[in-house]
Design a protein around this motif. Structure first.
Motif, short mmCIF file in Angstrom:
data_model
loop_
_atom_site.label_atom_id
_atom_site.label_comp_id
_atom_site.label_asym_id
_atom_site.label_seq_id
_atom_site.Cartn_x
_atom_site.Cartn_y
_atom_site.Cartn_z
N GLY A 108 45.38 46.98 -10.44
CA GLY A 108 45.06 46.91 -9.02
C GLY A 108 43.69 47.50 -8.76
N SER A 109 43.12 47.14 -7.63
CA SER A 109 41.78 47.58 -7.28
C SER A 109 41.83 48.89 -6.50
N VAL A 110 40.68 49.57 -6.46
CA VAL A 110 40.51 50.78 -5.67
C VAL A 110 39.28 50.61 -4.80
N PHE A 111 39.42 50.82 -3.50
CA PHE A 111 38.28 50.76 -2.58
C PHE A 111 38.31 51.97 -1.67
N ILE A 112 37.18 52.71 -1.63
CA ILE A 112 37.04 53.89 -0.78
C ILE A 112 35.87 53.64 0.16
N ASP A 113 36.12 53.67 1.46
CA ASP A 113 35.08 53.37 2.44
C ASP A 113 34.21 54.59 2.74
N ARG A 114 33.30 54.43 3.66
CA ARG A 114 32.26 55.42 3.96
C ARG A 114 32.82 56.79 4.32
N GLY A 115 32.12 57.80 3.84
CA GLY A 115 32.47 59.17 4.19
C GLY A 115 33.64 59.74 3.41
N GLY A 116 34.09 59.03 2.40
CA GLY A 116 35.22 59.53 1.62
C GLY A 116 34.81 60.63 0.66
N ARG A 117 35.76 61.48 0.31
CA ARG A 117 35.54 62.50 -0.71
C ARG A 117 36.79 62.60 -1.57
N ILE A 118 36.59 62.48 -2.88
CA ILE A 118 37.68 62.60 -3.83
C ILE A 118 37.46 63.87 -4.65
N ASP A 119 38.36 64.83 -4.49
CA ASP A 119 38.28 66.05 -5.29
C ASP A 119 39.01 65.80 -6.62
N GLY A 120 38.39 64.99 -7.44
CA GLY A 120 38.97 64.56 -8.69
C GLY A 120 38.25 63.32 -9.17
N GLY A 121 38.91 62.53 -10.02
CA GLY A 121 38.29 61.33 -10.56
C GLY A 121 38.95 60.07 -10.05
N VAL A 122 38.41 58.93 -10.51
CA VAL A 122 38.96 57.61 -10.19
C VAL A 122 39.23 56.89 -11.50
N GLU A 123 40.41 56.27 -11.61
CA GLU A 123 40.76 55.63 -12.87
C GLU A 123 41.55 54.35 -12.62
N THR A 124 41.18 53.28 -13.32
CA THR A 124 41.96 52.06 -13.36
C THR A 124 42.00 51.57 -14.80
N VAL A 125 42.88 50.62 -15.07
CA VAL A 125 42.87 49.93 -16.35
C VAL A 125 42.38 48.51 -16.13
N ASN A 126 43.03 47.80 -15.26
CA ASN A 126 42.68 46.41 -14.99
C ASN A 126 42.52 46.22 -13.49
N GLY A 127 41.38 46.60 -12.97
CA GLY A 127 41.16 46.48 -11.54
C GLY A 127 39.77 46.96 -11.17
N ALA A 128 39.23 46.36 -10.12
CA ALA A 128 37.88 46.70 -9.66
C ALA A 128 37.90 48.03 -8.91
N ILE A 129 36.75 48.70 -8.92
CA ILE A 129 36.55 49.94 -8.17
C ILE A 129 35.34 49.77 -7.28
N GLY A 130 35.48 50.10 -6.00
CA GLY A 130 34.37 50.03 -5.06
C GLY A 130 34.27 51.28 -4.22
#
Length: 227
Positions: A108-130
């Motif tokens: 699955g994909s991951v999309f984070i819009d403006r002004g977001g903050r992730i206190d950690g990382g982002v991970e996928t296997v088969n999916g787009a990241i934006g």
């Protein structure tokens, strides 16, 4: 006199506890096997956990970690949540959302819009990241899927594309993933590629050392299609 002072102290403590805003009070977890979970706008909840169902967190709401196996996760604007995790499903996050832990999906994909903050990382296997104008304090890791570190985004860690294993290759797309580091974006750590990708870096972006790919510089608001 001592008893009187103790009584007054007890009364003062009770008043102080009663004055604690609801946002700081302990919230109940929500757990299901089959079924969707929703936190209403401005609502409060603890951890959210389901096996077969989607999770939705409303505008201005607060929750702990949100996890599902088969289902999507949607977080509306101005929410505060913990980590976000799904196996089969996408993750879509609105503007000005604070995520207190890792964000990840397998398929699955991951999309984070403006002004977001992730206190950690982002991970996928088969999916787009934006990411759009989003801060990530950890790393971005994926295997197969496009990646856009969009305008004004800041990844304090690095980027890593792992090599697909033999069983995964037969199911993966034949075209090379497209990696775009957009205008005024920053990636502080190294960019490591164990598979072929097409890497485009805007002339105003700042990145760490690149291993396993050749960066192509571009200008303007849109990266080359690369097809």
């Amino acid at each position: 006199m001592t008893r009187h002072r103790n009584a007054l102290s007890t009364l003062a403590l009770a008043i102080a506890l009663a004055a604690i805003p609801p946002a700081f009070a302990a919230q109940d977890d929500i757990s299901k096997v089959n079924g969707a979970i929703r936190v209403d706008d401005a609502g409060r909840a603890g951890d959210l956990d389901t096996v077969n169902g989607s999770i939705k967190v409303g505008t201005g709401a607060q929750s702990g970690d949100a996890e599902t196996v088969n289902g999507s996760i949607t977080v509306a604007d101005d929410a505060v949540v913990g980590g976000l995790s799904t196996v089969n499903g996408g993750i879509k996050v609105g503007t000005n959302v604070r995520m207190g832990d890792d964000v990840g999906t397998v398929n699955g994909s991951v999309f984070i819009d403006r002004g977001g903050r992730i206190d950690g990382g982002v991970e996928t296997v088969n999916g787009a990241i934006g990411l759009v104008a989003t801060e990530v304090t950890g790393d971005i890791e994926t295997v197969n899927g496009d990646l856009t570190v969009g305008i004004n985004s800041h990844v304090r860690g690095g980027i890593r594309y792992s090599k697909p294993n033999v069983s995964f290759i037969s199911f993966s797309r034949k075209r090379e993933p497209r990696v775009v580091i957009g205008p005024d974006a920053r990636v502080d750590g190294p960019l490591m590629f164990e598979r072929d990708v097409k890497l485009y870096v805007h002339e105003t972006a700042t990145i760490g050392a690149v291993t396993g790919a050749e960066a192509v510089s571009y200008s303007g608001s849109r990266a080359p299609t690369g097809d």
